[in-house]
Design a protein around this motif. Structure first.
Motif, PDB file in Angstrom:
ATOM      1  N   THR A  11      22.144   9.685  17.054  1.00  0.00           N
ATOM      2  CA  THR A  11      22.973   8.508  17.288  1.00  0.00           C
ATOM      3  C   THR A  11      22.733   8.021  18.699  1.00  0.00           C
ATOM      4  O   THR A  11      22.755   8.817  19.643  1.00  0.00           O
ATOM      5  N   THR A  12      22.489   6.740  18.861  1.00  0.00           N
ATOM      6  CA  THR A  12      22.326   6.214  20.212  1.00  0.00           C
ATOM      7  C   THR A  12      23.686   6.068  20.880  1.00  0.00           C
ATOM      8  O   THR A  12      24.727   6.026  20.215  1.00  0.00           O
ATOM      9  N   VAL A  13      23.645   5.967  22.195  1.00  0.00           N
ATOM     10  CA  VAL A  13      24.881   5.746  22.942  1.00  0.00           C
ATOM     11  C   VAL A  13      25.542   4.454  22.481  1.00  0.00           C
ATOM     12  O   VAL A  13      26.764   4.392  22.286  1.00  0.00           O
ATOM     13  N   GLY A  14      24.738   3.417  22.289  1.00  0.00           N
ATOM     14  CA  GLY A  14      25.281   2.132  21.847  1.00  0.00           C
ATOM     15  C   GLY A  14      25.937   2.227  20.484  1.00  0.00           C
ATOM     16  O   GLY A  14      27.017   1.679  20.260  1.00  0.00           O
ATOM     17  N   GLU A  15      25.297   2.931  19.555  1.00  0.00           N
ATOM     18  CA  GLU A  15      25.867   3.085  18.216  1.00  0.00           C
ATOM     19  C   GLU A  15      27.179   3.864  18.255  1.00  0.00           C
ATOM     20  O   GLU A  15      28.136   3.532  17.555  1.00  0.00           O
ATOM     21  N   ALA A  16      27.214   4.904  19.088  1.00  0.00           N
ATOM     22  CA  ALA A  16      28.436   5.709  19.187  1.00  0.00           C
ATOM     23  C   ALA A  16      29.592   4.892  19.745  1.00  0.00           C
ATOM     24  O   ALA A  16      30.727   4.974  19.252  1.00  0.00           O
ATOM     25  N   LEU A  17      29.316   4.102  20.778  1.00  0.00           N
ATOM     26  CA  LEU A  17      30.375   3.324  21.404  1.00  0.00           C
ATOM     27  C   LEU A  17      30.799   2.136  20.551  1.00  0.00           C
ATOM     28  O   LEU A  17      31.961   1.715  20.597  1.00  0.00           O
ATOM     29  N   MET A  18      29.878   1.588  19.772  1.00  0.00           N
ATOM     30  CA  MET A  18      30.173   0.390  18.977  1.00  0.00           C
ATOM     31  C   MET A  18      30.672   0.708  17.569  1.00  0.00           C
ATOM     32  O   MET A  18      30.935  -0.216  16.795  1.00  0.00           O
ATOM     33  N   SER A  73      20.637   4.432  28.889  1.00  0.00           N
ATOM     34  CA  SER A  73      20.727   3.088  28.334  1.00  0.00           C
ATOM     35  C   SER A  73      21.444   3.172  26.999  1.00  0.00           C
ATOM     36  O   SER A  73      21.626   4.258  26.427  1.00  0.00           O
ATOM     37  N   LEU A  74      21.836   2.039  26.477  1.00  0.00           N
ATOM     38  CA  LEU A  74      22.509   2.009  25.182  1.00  0.00           C
ATOM     39  C   LEU A  74      21.591   2.450  24.057  1.00  0.00           C
ATOM     40  O   LEU A  74      22.067   2.826  22.973  1.00  0.00           O
ATOM     41  N   ASN A  75      20.285   2.436  24.285  1.00  0.00           N
ATOM     42  CA  ASN A  75      19.322   2.849  23.262  1.00  0.00           C
ATOM     43  C   ASN A  75      18.964   4.328  23.339  1.00  0.00           C
ATOM     44  O   ASN A  75      18.262   4.845  22.467  1.00  0.00           O
ATOM     45  N   ASP A  76      19.431   5.015  24.380  1.00  0.00           N
ATOM     46  CA  ASP A  76      19.174   6.453  24.490  1.00  0.00           C
ATOM     47  C   ASP A  76      20.059   7.225  23.521  1.00  0.00           C
ATOM     48  O   ASP A  76      21.130   6.754  23.113  1.00  0.00           O
ATOM     49  N   GLN A  77      19.616   8.438  23.176  1.00  0.00           N
ATOM     50  CA  GLN A  77      20.391   9.272  22.274  1.00  0.00           C
ATOM     51  C   GLN A  77      21.638   9.802  22.979  1.00  0.00           C
ATOM     52  O   GLN A  77      21.594  10.160  24.159  1.00  0.00           O
TER      53      GLN A  77
END
Length: 392
Positions: free
Chosen positions: A267-274, A254-258
């Motif tokens: 860093t979460t997946v969402g943070e990295a992509l955004m 999920s976007l909230n996973d590391q």
């Protein structure tokens, strides 16, 4: 009346006649016009055949095949063909920005959006930085000609205006303008019932800058042996998200996973992509002021393989030293999960380098020595005879 209810509501945001300066500091194929003979817009990937698998648009890739941008629904070759046809209708199209003669200057204009990165903004709820991406995509394009951005305009379209949400987006646009030292001159908000899904919106941006005619960076003086310098990206920036989202879906995260294998960083997946797109304007203009810069390429849709050759004269290409910089973890994760071949990655993503400058041998060392900390740069290659991009 029903007809009246269905009319578009246009909220025009115009700046004052004498605006105060801003406070101090889908795939996109740029097709700005040059006031000269058009250059070749796209060159075929020399290693395209090495990409693993081909993918099928709209279908699930076989586990034995690598995912591709085309398989995710974006056909770079089709976009290239459209630019070629537009070039027949409007000769001169093909640069990162369009140049318009104005006295002893050229006005340089660019326009862009942020593609399907918007989908992740909707899913993560991160709306206050997507405006930075919007500004970056246009101002980074026009600075490749050596132009200083002067002003920016935006377009925000939605089915039902959420004022609080729109304010967050526009705050990001203001932040982007401040980072690029230009003025948010105005824009338009269009409320169009039933056109977008609830809670979603679309963005477009338009930037105009200026450069003295005798200081235009156009690549025409590039020669064999010139040095290629790369400026680091913050991550995926605003291109390749149709493929990145397919990879995310396949990963099961999920976007909230590391983000896996992130060098020990949390860093979460969402943070990295955004992570917002780097705005290179001030750094690039400072480097240009030192002299010796001959050509500049913004690494967006088409990656290294398609964008670097856009600034070269006919008969010249690039040798890129792939070990010269460290590829960010987010790209390693995308490639591993999607089983994506090197050639496909290099034609889709920036791979950690968001802006490329071609400089003379004499200027290279001084430029590299003057870049430290967050503004560091890498010597990533050299100009060679023969067209295209060679990776070693």
């Amino acid at each position: 009346m029903a007809a009246a209810a269905d009319r578009l509501l246009h909220l025009i945001r115009a700046a004052p006649a004498s605006p105060a300066p801003a406070a101090a500091p889908a795939t996109s194929l740029g097709r700005g016009a040059f006031p000269r003979q058009p250059q070749r817009v796209r060159l075929p990937s020399l290693s395209a055949a090495g990409a693993a698998g081909s993918g099928v648009a709209g279908g699930d890739e076989d586990d034995e095949e690598g995912m591709t941008y085309k398989g995710a629904g974006v056909d770079i070759d089709a976009g290239t063909e459209l630019v070629r046809r537009i070039g027949r209708l409007a000769p001169g199209i093909g640069g990162f920005g369009g140049l318009f003669p104005f006295g002893d200057h050229f006005l340089v204009a660019g326009t862009d959006g942020v593609g399907t990165k918007l989908k992740l903004a909707f899913e993560t709820g991160i709306h206050d930085t997507i405006g930075i991406d919007l500004v970056a995509m246009s101002v980074n394009d026009i600075v490749t000609s050596g132009a200083k951005p002067l002003f920016f305009l935006d377009y925000y379209g939605t089915s039902k205006l959420d004022v609080d949400l729109a304010e967050k987006v526009i705050k990001g646009i203001v932040d982007g303008c401040q980072q690029s030292d230009c003025v948010l001159l105005g824009g338009e908000t269009a409320e169009m019932p039933d056109f977008y899904k609830e809670g979603e919106y679309d963005l477009s941006g338009f930037a105009v800058g200026a450069v003295n005619k005798d200081k235009v960076i156009d690549g025409k003086n590039i020669m064999e042996g010139d040095i290629i310098i790369g400026l680091p990206s913050s991550g995926v920036h605003s291109n390749g998200f149709s493929l990145a989202r397919r990879v995310l879906e396949k990963s099961g995260l999920s976007l909230n996973d590391q983000l896996p294998k992130n060098d020990g960083m949390t860093t979460t997946v969402g943070e990295a992509l955004m992570a917002p797109t780097v705005i290179y304007v001030k750094q690039v203009l400072e480097i240009i002021s030192k002299g010796g810069v001959k050509g500049i390429a913004h690494i967006t849709g088409g990656g290294f393989t398609d964008n670097i050759p856009r600034v070269f004269p006919s008969g010249l290409g690039a040798k890129i030293f792939t070990a010269a910089w460290e590829v960010p973890p987010v790209f390693r994760w995308i490639q591993e999960v999607g089983k994506i071949g090197d050639a496909e990655m290099r034609r889709t993503f920036n791979m950690g380098i968001g802006m490329v400058l071609v400089v003379s041998k004499e200027a290279a060392d001084g430029i590299l020595e003057g870049t430290h900390g967050p503004n560091h740069a890498y010597r990533i290659g050299e100009v060679i005879r023969g067209e295209g991009v060679h990776y070693v």
